[in-house]
Design an enzyme around this catalytic site. Structure first.
Site, PDB file in Angstrom:
ATOM      1  N   HIS A 183      -9.776   3.311  -6.852  1.00 50.60           N
ATOM      2  CA  HIS A 183      -9.370   2.771  -5.553  1.00 50.60           C
ATOM      3  C   HIS A 183      -8.532   3.831  -4.853  1.00 50.60           C
ATOM      4  O   HIS A 183      -7.440   4.164  -5.297  1.00 50.60           O
ATOM      5  CB  HIS A 183      -8.541   1.491  -5.757  1.00 50.60           C
ATOM      6  CG  HIS A 183      -8.023   0.891  -4.484  1.00 50.60           C
ATOM      7  ND1 HIS A 183      -6.889   0.101  -4.447  1.00 50.60           N
ATOM      8  CD2 HIS A 183      -8.478   0.942  -3.204  1.00 50.60           C
ATOM      9  CE1 HIS A 183      -6.671  -0.306  -3.210  1.00 50.60           C
ATOM     10  NE2 HIS A 183      -7.624   0.201  -2.435  1.00 50.60           N
ATOM     11  N   GLY A 312      -9.245  -6.583  -8.836  1.00 49.36           N
ATOM     12  CA  GLY A 312      -8.107  -7.475  -8.967  1.00 49.36           C
ATOM     13  C   GLY A 312      -6.840  -6.651  -9.057  1.00 49.36           C
ATOM     14  O   GLY A 312      -6.765  -5.537  -8.529  1.00 49.36           O
ATOM     15  N   HIS A 335     -11.555  -7.726  -0.127  1.00 51.72           N
ATOM     16  CA  HIS A 335     -11.547  -6.368  -0.687  1.00 51.72           C
ATOM     17  C   HIS A 335     -10.767  -6.307  -1.988  1.00 51.72           C
ATOM     18  O   HIS A 335     -10.659  -5.252  -2.610  1.00 51.72           O
ATOM     19  CB  HIS A 335     -10.963  -5.367   0.313  1.00 51.72           C
ATOM     20  CG  HIS A 335      -9.460  -5.314   0.359  1.00 51.72           C
ATOM     21  ND1 HIS A 335      -8.675  -6.447   0.485  1.00 51.72           N
ATOM     22  CD2 HIS A 335      -8.603  -4.259   0.309  1.00 51.72           C
ATOM     23  CE1 HIS A 335      -7.398  -6.076   0.512  1.00 51.72           C
ATOM     24  NE2 HIS A 335      -7.323  -4.757   0.408  1.00 51.72           N
TER      25      HIS A 335
END
Length: 410
Positions: A183, A312, A335
């Site tokens: 990410h 998560g 998202h």
């Protein structure tokens, strides 16, 4: 899905939450501002992970007619996810010990050593195709001289991980296979572009005596204006840079895993399920008979059959999903899990020790240079990802569920 339509809105607000009270008060205030913009097409969509952002809620989606709003894309242009699966069984490597500890821990430490995180960057210029192309097309960018130094700076940031909620994780899917999830976004590049054009839009909106109040932080640029075209050029460059940034990190992580497995095991393996997707961007799309600029701020495109990644929280679960192409969300989904506590609130409610112990109990290896702010990213600072997934069953279907086994944070 909840629909809000009353005398306070020009267009409805559609929420993928059971009740308006399930979103924080500032988030809803911002949603009402969006619903009163003069150029919104059809309605405002709020994903189940929605919470307050800067001007526009994170987890928000709008379709705009003829305009683009820098703050509705956000400061981390191109922030998004990359994922690669493998056919390695986590159980095959979980108990392997090396001279420096468990193999998974060694891999995490190696990643932290070799990929700059947070405010760090590479000491030397890195290869970057997106920035090379930009240098060959400077006529598109040179009018915004204040931003041009970001192209040069980007060569040192390509292949680096941001701070905050950005991460590199090793994960175990529901069939026991190892996956790699990243990410990250466009680093400082995107922030500088957003701030520059938001300020440009503010000045122009004041000059035009725009009906959009400045305090809403939703200053806009017509897409057929010089400034609008300039923003789109810079935004697209930031998107290309962000995608390449994730790709470069993924290649580096793969190389580290391959090196450590060759050194400590006889395992041979292959990769599967390569995904790279943005969740902070605007794009020209066709919805309900109009070509519109769909702004996804903390929202993932979920067109019919499209694969995407919904993470998560650290130490929790993440999902690989397939989009269902729901037009009511403008083919979008959440998202991530979405914050329950702000970063400051998380630090006030959870201690560093609590978070470290929680990760240890789950067998999760943490790679982080300074741990004093780790509580910002406690899994308890986020909404339950399974509740989020339940609330968007009409937007996506789960393909894989993944559990953190090791994580690198900025």
């Amino acid at each position: 899905m909840l629909v809000i339509s009353n005398e306070k809105t020009k267009v409805p607000i559609k929420m993928w939450l059971p009740d308006e009270s399930d979103a924080d008060a500032l988030c809803m205030e911002q949603a009402y501002h969006l619903a009163n913009l003069p150029f919104i097409h059809k309605w405002v969509s709020l994903m189940p992970d929605t919470h307050a952002g800067m001007g526009m809620p994170i987890g928000g989606v709008i379709a705009a007619l003829g305009v683009i709003i820098p703050n509705a894309v956000g400061v981390d242009i191109g922030c998004g996810m990359a994922f690669v699966g493998t056919d390695i069984k986590v159980d095959e490597i979980r108990e392997i010990m090396t001279a420096n500890g468990p193999l998974i821990k060694v891999i995490i430490s190696d990643i932290l050593r070799n990929i700059p995180v947070g405010f760090n960057r590479h000491k030397d210029i890195q290869s970057c195709t997106a920035l090379d192309i930009a240098l060959e097309s400077m006529e598109k960018y040179e009018a915004n001289a204040e931003l041009c130094n970001q192209i040069e700076a980007g060569f040192y940031q390509a292949g680096t991980l941001g701070g905050g909620n950005h991460f590199i994780e090793l994960q175990e899917d529901n069939e026991g296979y190892l996956g790699i999830m990243i990410h990250s976004g466009s680093r400082n590049f995107g922030k500088q572009v957003c701030d520059y054009f938001h300020n440009t839009a503010r000045l122009l909106n004041q000059k035009w005596k725009s009906e959009v109040p400045d305090e809403w932080r939703l200053a806009f640029l017509p897409v057929d204006s010089l400034e609008g075209r300039q923003y789109i050029n810079w935004m697209n460059l930031a998107l290309d840079f962000a995608a390449e940034n994730r790709t470069k990190m993924m290649l580096a992580v793969r190389s580290i895993i391959e090196k450590q497995l060759r050194k400590h095991t006889n395992i041979t393996f292959s990769y599967t399920d390569e995904i790279n997707c943005h969740h902070n961007y605007a794009a020209l799309e066709h919805h309900y008979g109009k070509n519109v600029w769909v702004h996804r701020k903390g929202a993932t495109r979920a067109g019919a059959g499209e694969l995407a990644v919904i993470p998560g929280a650290m130490g929790s679960y993440s999902y690989i999903v397939e989009g269902l192409g729901n037009e009511m969300s403008f083919c979008s989904s959440s998202h991530g899990a979405g914050r329950r506590y702000s970063r400051k609130g998380a630090m006030q409610n959870f201690s560093t020790e609590e978070v470290i112990i929680d990760l240890q109990k789950q067998g999760v290896y943490l790679g982080k240079h300074k741990k004093n702010d780790v509580a910002e990213e406690s899994r308890f600072a986020y909404k339950d990802i399974d509740e989020v997934m339940e609330n968007q069953k009409d937007l996506v279907k789960a393909v894989k569920k993944l559990k953190t086994v090791g994580v690198v944070k900025g």
